[in-house]
Design a protein around this motif. Structure first.
Motif, PDB file in Angstrom:
ATOM      1  N   LYS A   2       0.844  -1.187   0.000  1.00  0.00           N
ATOM      2  CA  LYS A   2       0.000   0.000   0.000  1.00  0.00           C
ATOM      3  C   LYS A   2       0.887   1.247   0.000  1.00  0.00           C
ATOM      4  CE  LYS A   2      -3.708  -2.264   2.609  1.00  0.00           C
ATOM      5  NZ  LYS A   2      -4.533  -2.239   3.838  1.00  0.00           N
ATOM      6  N   ILE A   3       0.372   2.323  -0.563  1.00  0.00           N
ATOM      7  CA  ILE A   3       1.079   3.602  -0.573  1.00  0.00           C
ATOM      8  C   ILE A   3       0.217   4.620   0.163  1.00  0.00           C
ATOM      9  CG2 ILE A   3       2.106   5.434  -1.968  1.00  0.00           C
ATOM     10  CD1 ILE A   3       2.449   3.421  -4.227  1.00  0.00           C
ATOM     11  N   VAL A   5      -0.115   8.629   1.016  1.00  0.00           N
ATOM     12  CA  VAL A   5       0.372   9.902   0.473  1.00  0.00           C
ATOM     13  C   VAL A   5      -0.214  11.068   1.265  1.00  0.00           C
ATOM     14  CG1 VAL A   5       0.668  11.320  -1.592  1.00  0.00           C
ATOM     15  CG2 VAL A   5       0.450   8.827  -1.821  1.00  0.00           C
ATOM     16  N   VAL A  38       3.504   8.421  -7.500  1.00  0.00           N
ATOM     17  CA  VAL A  38       3.067   7.048  -7.221  1.00  0.00           C
ATOM     18  C   VAL A  38       3.450   6.111  -8.359  1.00  0.00           C
ATOM     19  CG1 VAL A  38       1.243   7.741  -5.627  1.00  0.00           C
ATOM     20  CG2 VAL A  38       0.711   7.509  -8.056  1.00  0.00           C
ATOM     21  N   ALA A  42       5.743   2.814  -7.684  1.00  0.00           N
ATOM     22  CA  ALA A  42       5.307   1.502  -8.150  1.00  0.00           C
ATOM     23  C   ALA A  42       6.376   0.854  -9.027  1.00  0.00           C
ATOM     24  CB  ALA A  42       3.994   1.626  -8.915  1.00  0.00           C
ATOM     25  N   ILE A  49       0.444  -3.014  -6.393  1.00  0.00           N
ATOM     26  CA  ILE A  49      -0.031  -1.994  -5.464  1.00  0.00           C
ATOM     27  C   ILE A  49      -1.506  -2.259  -5.188  1.00  0.00           C
ATOM     28  CG2 ILE A  49      -0.271   0.469  -4.999  1.00  0.00           C
ATOM     29  CD1 ILE A  49       2.618  -0.513  -5.327  1.00  0.00           C
ATOM     30  N   GLU A  51      -3.461  -0.663  -2.709  1.00  0.00           N
ATOM     31  CA  GLU A  51      -4.239   0.514  -2.332  1.00  0.00           C
ATOM     32  C   GLU A  51      -3.332   1.728  -2.277  1.00  0.00           C
ATOM     33  OE1 GLU A  51      -6.995   2.147   1.441  1.00  0.00           O
ATOM     34  OE2 GLU A  51      -5.998   0.183   1.540  1.00  0.00           O
ATOM     35  N   ILE A  52      -3.865   2.875  -2.678  1.00  0.00           N
ATOM     36  CA  ILE A  52      -3.180   4.156  -2.492  1.00  0.00           C
ATOM     37  C   ILE A  52      -4.115   5.038  -1.684  1.00  0.00           C
ATOM     38  CG2 ILE A  52      -2.073   6.140  -3.571  1.00  0.00           C
ATOM     39  CD1 ILE A  52      -1.645   4.442  -6.056  1.00  0.00           C
ATOM     40  N   PHE A  54      -4.782   8.636  -0.005  1.00  0.00           N
ATOM     41  CA  PHE A  54      -4.420  10.040  -0.118  1.00  0.00           C
ATOM     42  C   PHE A  54      -5.001  10.802   1.075  1.00  0.00           C
ATOM     43  CE2 PHE A  54      -4.894   8.323  -4.408  1.00  0.00           C
ATOM     44  CZ  PHE A  54      -3.696   8.674  -5.004  1.00  0.00           C
ATOM     45  N   ALA A  72      -5.132   6.343  -8.730  1.00  0.00           N
ATOM     46  CA  ALA A  72      -4.894   5.024  -8.141  1.00  0.00           C
ATOM     47  C   ALA A  72      -5.389   3.922  -9.067  1.00  0.00           C
ATOM     48  CB  ALA A  72      -5.582   4.936  -6.780  1.00  0.00           C
ATOM     49  N   ALA A  77      -4.929  -0.013  -8.556  1.00  0.00           N
ATOM     50  CA  ALA A  77      -5.054  -0.009  -7.097  1.00  0.00           C
ATOM     51  C   ALA A  77      -6.375   0.625  -6.674  1.00  0.00           C
ATOM     52  CB  ALA A  77      -3.888   0.750  -6.475  1.00  0.00           C
ATOM     53  N   GLY A  79      -8.274   3.356  -4.617  1.00  0.00           N
ATOM     54  CA  GLY A  79      -7.979   4.688  -4.106  1.00  0.00           C
ATOM     55  C   GLY A  79      -8.841   4.998  -2.899  1.00  0.00           C
TER      56      GLY A  79
END
Length: 336
Positions: A2-3, A5, A38, A42, A49, A51-52, A54, A72, A77, A79
């Motif tokens: 996961k990212i 941000v 992102v 990636a 990925i 999930e992203i 924010f 995303a 992914a 979002g």
């Protein structure tokens, strides 16, 4: 993977452009900063990925969440949108996404871009991306031992301790561990300068024996103010051009005009008696007549006439007709 941000800051150093558009959505070489960020993460991770997440401010408006979710989804992914409506520090910002902090995660602040080619050390508890800099006193830095492990974090050192600056991108093997450490800071009111700081959480993790290692980047590009954002646009254009990416739309009107690469030229751009480039981004629907533009970033649907521009940044739907060269005008501004 996961990212996360965090991007709720107001971007005051990039005004007037951030008065109407959040800084992470300012385009660099035709794509929003956060989109490029992102994508690059990636690419470096070379992992799926999931999930992203924010973290934005409520004042960003109704359209921004949809735009971020679309970014995303382009990466395959999910979002997710969270809100930080008070500037209570980096630890607080990340913890706003606590519901998404599970499994391996990357935390990346959306005001920086990078170029890197390395394999992520997934055996480490955390990887902190760093870049060697000439003036460490302006940054948070890390100190390493002879095993290439991070043993200390120093914020803006007045005396030299390291020249490896933290660029604002972090990997954590366990999102749950990071969440717990950041929650501890809030529960116990551990603050510095009135804010909850991520580095305090990292220090606690290190004291418990977790292994931190550096991840180095080849290039680090800031988007803090107008001048460095224009410079970052130029550098990114050169990277993409050298990668062989086509940056000029086939759907433009070109009459007696010259494009000097590298340039990004969006759809429906109209060039008449113009010289554009090198190092210029022109957003969709922009009109350029009787002008020379180089080393500049122009957003969408702008109109530029009778101008010679260098190191300029022009917002969406702006109109400029005049003799100034190094200008910075925001959305819907008119200078004629």
């Amino acid at each position: 993977m996961k990212i996360i941000v965090p991007m709720a800051g107001r971007g005051s150093r990039l005004r007037p452009h951030t008065l109407t558009v959040p800084k992470p959505l300012i385009p660099i070489a035709g794509k929003p900063i956060v989109h490029r960020l992102v994508e690059d993460i990636a690419g470096v991770l070379n992992q799926e990925i999931e999930e992203i997440a924010f973290i934005i401010h409520k004042d960003f408006g109704d359209k921004v969440p949809g735009e971020l979710i679309a970014i995303a989804e382009k990466l395959g992914a999910k979002g997710t949108i969270y809100y930080q409506n008070e500037p209570l520090g980096t630890a607080h910002a990340i913890l706003c996404a606590k519901e998404s902090m599970s499994g391996p995660i990357v935390v990346a602040y959306a005001d920086t871009l990078f170029r890197a080619d390395f394999t992520l050390d997934t055996t480490a508890d955390s990887v902190i991306w760093v870049k060697q800099v000439d003036d460490p006193s302006a940054f948070g830095v890390v100190q390493l031992n002879d095993k290439n492990e991070i043993v200390d974090f120093v914020e803006k050192p007045k005396e030299f301790v390291s020249d490896l600056a933290i660029i604002g991108i972090y990997y954590f093997k366990s999102g749950e561990t990071l969440r717990s450490e950041l929650q501890y800071l809030l529960d116990n009111n551990v603050v510095k300068g009135g804010e909850y700081q991520l580095t305090d959480g990292l220090e606690n993790m290190k004291q418990k024996g977790l292994k931190f290692v550096p991840g180095t980047v080849d290039e680090w590009m800031d988007c803090g103010n107008k001048n460095v954002t224009v410079e970052t646009n130029s550098r990114m254009l050169n990277f993409l051009h050298n990668d062989g990416e086509n940056l000029v739309s086939a759907n433009i009107k070109n009459e007696n005009s010259t494009i000097i690469p590298p340039c990004f030229i969006g759809d429906d751009v109209e060039l008449i008696n113009a010289t554009v480039g090198p190092n210029v981004s022109l957003g969709k629907g922009t009109i350029v007549h009787n002008s020379t533009i180089k080393n500049s970033l122009v957003q969408t649907n702008a109109t530029i006439k009778n101008a010679t521009l260098d190191n300029a940044m022009i917002g969406n739907h702006a109109s400029f007709d005049g003799n100034f060269t190094s200008i910075s005008i925001g959305d819907y501004s008119v200078l004629e």
